[in-house]
Scaffold this active site. Structure first.
Site, PDB file in Angstrom:
ATOM      1  N   ASN A 139       0.871  -1.180   0.000  1.00 51.70           N
ATOM      2  CA  ASN A 139       0.000   0.000   0.000  1.00 51.70           C
ATOM      3  C   ASN A 139       0.906   1.228   0.000  1.00 51.70           C
ATOM      4  OD1 ASN A 139      -1.784   2.071   0.530  1.00 51.70           O
ATOM      5  ND2 ASN A 139      -2.154   1.475   2.666  1.00 51.70           N
ATOM      6  N   TRP A 140       0.985   1.873  -1.150  1.00 54.99           N
ATOM      7  CA  TRP A 140       1.898   3.017  -1.264  1.00 54.99           C
ATOM      8  C   TRP A 140       1.341   4.287  -0.595  1.00 54.99           C
ATOM      9  CZ3 TRP A 140       4.590   3.443  -6.734  1.00 54.99           C
ATOM     10  CH2 TRP A 140       5.401   2.313  -6.930  1.00 54.99           C
ATOM     11  N   LYS A 141       0.079   4.234  -0.206  1.00 56.34           N
ATOM     12  CA  LYS A 141      -0.584   5.421   0.366  1.00 56.34           C
ATOM     13  C   LYS A 141      -0.412   6.616  -0.588  1.00 56.34           C
ATOM     14  CE  LYS A 141       0.358   3.513   4.875  1.00 56.34           C
ATOM     15  NZ  LYS A 141       0.162   3.683   6.294  1.00 56.34           N
ATOM     16  N   HIS A 162      -9.447   1.078   5.032  1.00 55.00           N
ATOM     17  CA  HIS A 162      -8.158   1.286   5.712  1.00 55.00           C
ATOM     18  C   HIS A 162      -8.381   2.254   6.878  1.00 55.00           C
ATOM     19  CE1 HIS A 162      -4.051   2.545   6.483  1.00 55.00           C
ATOM     20  NE2 HIS A 162      -3.653   1.462   5.843  1.00 55.00           N
ATOM     21  N   GLU A 198      -6.796   4.694   7.890  1.00 51.70           N
ATOM     22  CA  GLU A 198      -6.597   6.117   7.564  1.00 51.70           C
ATOM     23  C   GLU A 198      -7.844   6.699   6.893  1.00 51.70           C
ATOM     24  OE1 GLU A 198      -2.832   5.661   5.564  1.00 51.70           O
ATOM     25  OE2 GLU A 198      -1.919   5.096   7.468  1.00 51.70           O
ATOM     26  N   GLU A 239      -5.311  -5.103  10.784  1.00 58.42           N
ATOM     27  CA  GLU A 239      -4.296  -4.068  10.977  1.00 58.42           C
ATOM     28  C   GLU A 239      -4.565  -3.322  12.285  1.00 58.42           C
ATOM     29  OE1 GLU A 239      -2.392  -2.819   7.048  1.00 58.42           O
ATOM     30  OE2 GLU A 239      -4.213  -1.654   7.227  1.00 58.42           O
ATOM     31  N   GLY A 275       2.499   2.209  10.692  1.00 58.70           N
ATOM     32  CA  GLY A 275       3.449   3.304  10.513  1.00 58.70           C
ATOM     33  C   GLY A 275       4.175   3.714  11.779  1.00 58.70           C
ATOM     34  N   SER A 335       3.454  -2.176  10.372  1.00 61.98           N
ATOM     35  CA  SER A 335       4.907  -2.177  10.591  1.00 61.98           C
ATOM     36  C   SER A 335       5.576  -3.506  10.235  1.00 61.98           C
ATOM     37  CB  SER A 335       5.231  -1.768  12.029  1.00 61.98           C
ATOM     38  OG  SER A 335       4.805  -0.436  12.264  1.00 61.98           O
ATOM     39  N   GLY A 380       2.805  -1.087   4.265  1.00 63.67           N
ATOM     40  CA  GLY A 380       2.855   0.313   3.878  1.00 63.67           C
ATOM     41  C   GLY A 380       4.272   0.748   3.559  1.00 63.67           C
ATOM     42  N   GLY A 381       4.935   1.325   4.549  1.00 68.73           N
ATOM     43  CA  GLY A 381       6.260   1.934   4.353  1.00 68.73           C
ATOM     44  C   GLY A 381       7.267   1.044   3.635  1.00 68.73           C
TER      45      GLY A 381
END
Ligand code: PEP
Length: 243
Positions: A8-10, A94, A96, A164, A170, A202, A223-224
Site C-alpha cells: 500500500n503506497w498510500k 483502511h 486512515e 491491521e 506506521g 509495521s 505500507g512503508g
C-alpha cells in the site's frame, strides 16, 4: 493457501521514480520467483502507468473507491474507474480512511459491494485502537467490524481480510506473535478456512519471516516497506511456502 504480499503506497509516488520502482520490482520477481502472490496498490494517478510497467508480472489495486459507479462526487474515484485503469483489487476501510474521512463500517461495506460490482477483489481492513487493546476489547472490535464491514456474499475469491491494529500502522510497533496469532485464529473462526487473512502494521524485512510464519497469517499488507522495491522484494522473499 498461497500467501499474498500486498503493498500500500498510500499518498506516495510520482512519475519516473515510481515507474523505476515498479520496473525494479518486476525485474526482481523475474530473477527470483516468489512463493507468494504479490500486489501493488499505488495512488490512483499511477495505476494505469504501473499496470503498463508491471507487464502482467503482478496485479495492481486501488487504495479506496466510491460506492457509486459514477456521478456528481467531485474528487472521488469509482471501482469501475480503477478497473478501467488496470486495477483488479482495491483496499477498502483502511484505518486512515476510517479516521480522516470518517468512514463507518456501513460505508466500508458499501465500498466492498462496489468493488465486487466492478469485478475487483476487496481487501477489507479491520483493527483495534491502542485504547481498545489495552482495555481488552480487541476480539470484540474485530468481530463487530467483520460483521458490519464485510457484506453478505463475501467469498474467498472476492474478499480478503486485512487485520491491521491501528496502533501498529506506521509506528514501528507490532503486536507479539502470540497476539497476532490469537486475533487471526479468531478471524478464521468467523470467515472460514478459504478466506485469506493478511496481517498489516509495521511489517518490514526484519520481522516478516516471523509474522508470515504464523498459523492463519495468509500474507501481509505493507505500507512503508513497500515503497522501495528492494525492501519489498526482501519482504516478499520471507513469505512462507504454502500451497
Ligand atoms: C498500511 O498502510 O496498511 C500499513 C500496514 O502501513 P505500515 O506497513 O507502514 O505500518
Amino acid at each position: 493457501m498461497r500467501q499474498l504480499i500486498a503493498g500500500n503506497w498510500k499518498m506516495n509516488g510520482l512519475g519516473q521514480a515510481a515507474f523505476a520502482e515498479i520496473e525494479a520490482l518486476r525485474a526482481g520477481l523475474a530473477a527470483d520467483p516468489p512463493h507468494a502472490d504479490v500486489l501493488v496498490c499505488p495512488p490512483a494517478t499511477l495505476i494505469a502507468r504501473a499496470h503498463w510497467a508491471a507487464k502482467g508480472a503482478f496485479p495492481l489495486g486501488g487504495q479506496d473507491c466510491h460506492a457509486q459507479a459514477s456521478g456528481a462526487f467531485t474528487g472521488d474515484v469509482s471501482a469501475e474507474m480503477l478497473k478501467d485503469a488496470g486495477a483488479t483489487w482495491v483496499i477498502v476501510g483502511h484505518s486512515e480512511r476510517r479516521q480522516y474521512h470518517h468512514e463507518s463500517d456501513a460505508d466500508v461495506a458499501a465500498k466492498a459491494r462496489a468493488a465486487w460490482r466492478a469485478g475487483l477483489t476487496a481487501i477489507v481492513c479491520i483493527g483495534e485502537t491502542e485504547r481498545e487493546r489495552m482495555d481488552g476489547h480487541t476480539l470484540d472490535v474485530v468481530s463487530r467490524q467483520l460483521g458490519a464491514s464485510v457484506p453478505d456474499g463475501a467469498t474467498p475469491q472476492n474478499t480478503v481480510i486485512a487485520y491491521e491494529p491501528i496502533w501498529a500502522i506506521g509506528t514501528g510497533k507490532t503486536p507479539t506473535s502470540a497476539e497476532i496469532a490469537e486475533v487471526h485464529a479468531h478471524i478464521r473462526k468467523i470467515v472460514g478456512a478459504g478466506t485469506r487473512i493478511l496481517y498489516g502494521g509495521s511489517v518490514k524485512p526484519s520481522n516478516a519471516k516471523e509474522i508470515l510464519g504464523l498459523a492463519d497469517v495468509d500474507g501481509a499488507l505493507v505500507g512503508g516497506a513497500s515503497l522501495k522495491a528492494q525492501d519489498f522484494l526482501a519482504l516478499i522473499a520471507a513469505a512462507a511456502e504454502r500451497s
